[in-house]
Design an enzyme around this catalytic site. Structure first.
Site, mmCIF file in Angstrom:
data_model
loop_
_atom_site.group_PDB
_atom_site.id
_atom_site.type_symbol
_atom_site.label_atom_id
_atom_site.label_comp_id
_atom_site.label_asym_id
_atom_site.label_seq_id
_atom_site.Cartn_x
_atom_site.Cartn_y
_atom_site.Cartn_z
ATOM 1 C CB ILE A 214 -0.991 -0.003 1.191
ATOM 2 C CG1 ILE A 214 -0.265 -0.237 2.521
ATOM 3 C CG2 ILE A 214 -2.042 -1.091 1.001
ATOM 4 C CD1 ILE A 214 0.139 0.970 3.249
ATOM 5 C CB ALA A 215 3.065 3.080 1.358
ATOM 6 C CB ALA A 216 6.917 1.298 -2.364
ATOM 7 C CB ALA A 217 9.396 4.655 1.755
ATOM 8 C CB SER A 218 14.148 5.523 0.412
ATOM 9 O OG SER A 218 14.033 5.738 1.818
ATOM 10 N N GLY A 220 11.968 0.425 2.236
ATOM 11 C CA GLY A 220 11.107 -0.738 2.312
ATOM 12 C C GLY A 220 9.729 -0.447 1.764
ATOM 13 C CB VAL A 222 3.906 -0.307 4.264
ATOM 14 C CG1 VAL A 222 2.905 -0.597 5.392
ATOM 15 C CG2 VAL A 222 5.107 0.446 4.806
ATOM 16 C CE LYS A 237 9.400 0.728 8.205
ATOM 17 N NZ LYS A 237 9.768 2.148 8.404
ATOM 18 C CG ASP A 371 11.944 11.586 7.115
ATOM 19 O OD1 ASP A 371 11.968 12.597 6.387
ATOM 20 O OD2 ASP A 371 11.836 10.428 6.662
#
Length: 459
Positions: A214-218, A220, A222, A237, A371
């Site tokens: 449902i989300a992707a960051a630098s 990892g 989620v 995550k 952050d």
């Protein structure tokens, strides 16, 4: 709860630990879900039930879990993360000093892509073509380049996305996409990582899980899941595979650049290598999800005593260095004003809550979220501010907090000479720097600002 996670895993049948069999079983479960189990309102993949193995993972207790049991669960998580890497410059030298060919290839890749982008900006400037449309196109190009260069440069882009003093609006908007809308890695790799890290088959931990992130960051991505033994919705995550090696090599290169800056660039007085080491240290800390869980717990203890601040609970039995399981929180990003107002919430109220919490972080306890971009703070339907992603935290020393408070008092009293001297205490200026020339500038700026504030208050 007395038995450790590793001990429970050891008692499972040996066949459950064979990677090939485990991968096939996961696929069959997902296929069965599509034909025999209807989707739930929250999650579209149901992990089908099966006979219980001889040993099961620890049951998730209620939120009122006894403190002693909570500490035991945290201790088990710390044991699982015992091998997490701690950054040191010597670590980078030992790992990458003997890989000159790979390092040279990476340096060529980075320099060619960023160099070509810099050249296009220079040509735009020479041609006088710096319209908003052109800046937007260049911003999209920069976002694409940073994404392709990998997590280290994505982190740099995320930092730039919150700096309107450095970047035009078009760049801020495009780089904000780096906060949680990055390319994902294969789900099978993520699911295998969960099983490997926690020591249990996926279907013995979760009864359902979202089919894709449902989300992707630098660092990892989620997933939304439902815990099998409590039915509670959680966010899971999972760390990107191979990320530590990629980040380590990039910081090895950046340290080399820092040495060159220190030696040959006279107008930069700051120790570039020290700045890079500090940045690298914080990023490596983010790679340890148990440390992030501990950060979240400390933040919750300090600031979630206010009813308008929400911090998710951490489920230690399902957390390791590369997997973090926390309470699922429904909410809307703070930069989605229309969505916030559609819930009957006022953006100004949320801003006031955020300001008060930020002041408490900075001045009361000195432990703050380092952050706080819009992807890491949500507005809940109840009007609370929910803080997420506690990988990057920092602290303000007590003497600095006292100096900041004194600076505010001097500003309110319009004592601009004292304000100028505060820059010594805040380590903004060296003691031998004469601050008298900036006093008139402080007076002109803050007199106008304070008078304007007073006039608006009196209306």
């Amino acid at each position: 709860m007395a038995a450790s996670t590793s001990a429970a895993a050891a008692s499972l049948p040996s066949s459950l630990h064979r990677p090939a069999r485990r991968l096939c079983r996961r696929r069959s479960l997902l296929r069965a879900a599509s034909t025999t189990a209807p989707p739930s309102p929250d999650l579209s993949i149901q992990l089908s039930p099966r006979p219980s193995p001889p040993a099961s993972p620890p049951l998730v207790p209620s939120l009122a879990r006894d403190r002693a049991e909570d500490l035991q669960a945290e201790s088990r998580a710390m044991t699982r993360a015992a091998a997490a890497t701690v950054y040191t410059p010597e670590l980078l030298a030992s790992r990458y000093g003997s890989q000159p060919f790979q390092v040279a290839l990476r340096a060529a890749e980075v320099l060619s892509k960023l160099g070509a982008f810099g050249l296009t900006l220079l040509l735009d400037q020479r041609r006088g073509d710096e319209s908003s449309e052109k800046r937007r196109a260049r911003a999209v190009e920069l976002r694409t380049i940073l994404t392709r260069l990998g997590p280290t440069f994505v982190k740099i882009g995320q930092g730039l996305s919150t700096r309107p003093d450095l970047c035009p609006t078009e760049y801020l908007e495009e780089l904000s996409e780096l906060q949680d809308s990055l390319p994902t890695f294969p789900d099978e790799e993520a699911f295998a990582c969960i099983e490997r890290e926690l020591g249990f088959p996926l279907d013995s931990i979760y009864s359902a899980m979202s089919p894709s992130p449902i989300a992707a960051a630098s660092l990892g991505q989620v997933y939304k899941a439902r815990l099998k033994f409590s039915g509670q919705l959680v966010a899971v995550k999972v760390q990107r595979p191979g990320i530590e090696d990629a980040i380590g090599r990039d910081f090895y290169l950046l340290r080399g650049l820092g040495f060159l800056i220190n030696k040959y660039v006279d107008f930069i007085s700051t120790d570039a290598v020290a700045l890079i080491d500090e940045f690298a240290r914080r990023v490596f800390q983010e790679l340890n999800y148990v440390q992030e869980g501990q950060n979240a717990r400390r933040f919750k203890k300090l600031y979630a005593d206010k009813q308008d601040i929400l911090v998710p609970d951490i489920f230690w039995d399902y957390t390791s260095a590369k997997v973090l399981t926390m309470e699922w929180i429904e909410g809307v990003k703070l930069n989605q004003q229309a969505a916030i107002e559609s819930q009957g919430l006022k953006v100004l109220d949320l801003v006031n809550i955020g300001i008060q919490c930020s002041l408490r972080q900075l001045l009361e306890y000195g432990y703050f979220h380092a952050d706080p971009h819009p992807g890491n703070i949500l507005a809940t339907p109840e009007g609370k501010l929910a803080f997420l992603d506690f990988g990057m935290m920092s602290e303000t020393p007590e003497d600095a907090r006292v100096a900041i408070i004194g600076h505010v008092v001097h500003m309110v009293n319009r004592d601009y000479e004292a304000m100028a001297r505060d820059y010594y205490a805040l380590d903004f200026l060296e003691p031998d720097v004469d601050v008298s020339p900036i006093v008139p500038a402080l007076k002109n700026f803050f007199d106008d600002a304070l008078d304007s504030t007073y006039r608006r208050t009196m209306r």
